[in-house]
Write an enzyme that holds these catalytic residues in place. Sequence first.
Site, mmCIF file in Angstrom:
data_model
loop_
_atom_site.group_PDB
_atom_site.id
_atom_site.type_symbol
_atom_site.label_atom_id
_atom_site.label_comp_id
_atom_site.label_asym_id
_atom_site.label_seq_id
_atom_site.Cartn_x
_atom_site.Cartn_y
_atom_site.Cartn_z
ATOM 1 C CG HIS A 106 -1.910 0.905 1.245
ATOM 2 N ND1 HIS A 106 -1.742 2.461 1.572
ATOM 3 C CD2 HIS A 106 -3.170 1.058 0.792
ATOM 4 C CE1 HIS A 106 -2.853 3.076 1.301
ATOM 5 N NE2 HIS A 106 -3.810 2.181 0.939
ATOM 6 C CD GLU A 155 -5.128 1.619 -3.064
ATOM 7 O OE1 GLU A 155 -6.376 1.259 -2.932
ATOM 8 O OE2 GLU A 155 -4.504 1.938 -2.216
#
Length: 230
Positions: A106, A155
């Site tokens: 992430h 993302e």
Amino acid sequence: MLKSLRDRNKYVVGNWKSNKTAADITLFFNSFQKLGSKLEVLNTSVVPVVCPSFVHLDLSSQLVEKLKLQLYLGAQDISPFDRGAYTGEPNGEQLKEYVSFVIIGHSERRKYFAETDTLLKLKVEQAKKWGINTIYCVPDDVTDIPGDVNIVAYEPVFAIGTGKPDSPENANKVIKSIKKKTSVPVIYGGSVTAENIRDFVMMDAIDGVLPGKASLDADHFYQMIINAAV
Ligand code: PGA
């Protein structure tokens, strides 16, 4: 795990990040159960996943089982090492007792915890070794993707936590480009809500979403699942 998921095609993966207390977790799952009894979400094309903090995985898995929830659990990270003298690191052997999925790479891990592609590759190897499905995050279509990941999440950093998502059209374009490098499902993350989720999952290349903030509330998360399914 992926075998039984193969016929379904839209992942809705709630990343709870460093949020919620034990009381909040209990409230979420109890509220979700009340909503979920209105519709068998597992009969839809959606694969719903929530990713609590490590400290709440035990409680979460107990509640998911007790309340018979139609949800999978994921972890937000994994140790790059096997069991041993690695203070503070939950390893794959431990995590597999609770989760089916793990988020790796992430942008917040890359930014605040200085995680590198080399380290992330070790984490992917550990997840694979212990049979946990990997959701590998990349900010664009040029970042390296290790072989053996199960799902990729596009993302873009500008869209995370800003309330300003990428456009569904551009996300679709970037995901198409990512799909030239990998044959696994690719999902989109960054300011996804119950209001905009359909615009993303309707795109031909987008296989689901990874909402953060909007996944924290049981009603909102449930509505996302419903909206992704229709
Ligand atoms: P957000 O987070 O939905 O709160 O923007 C998304 C993510 O970080 O995966």
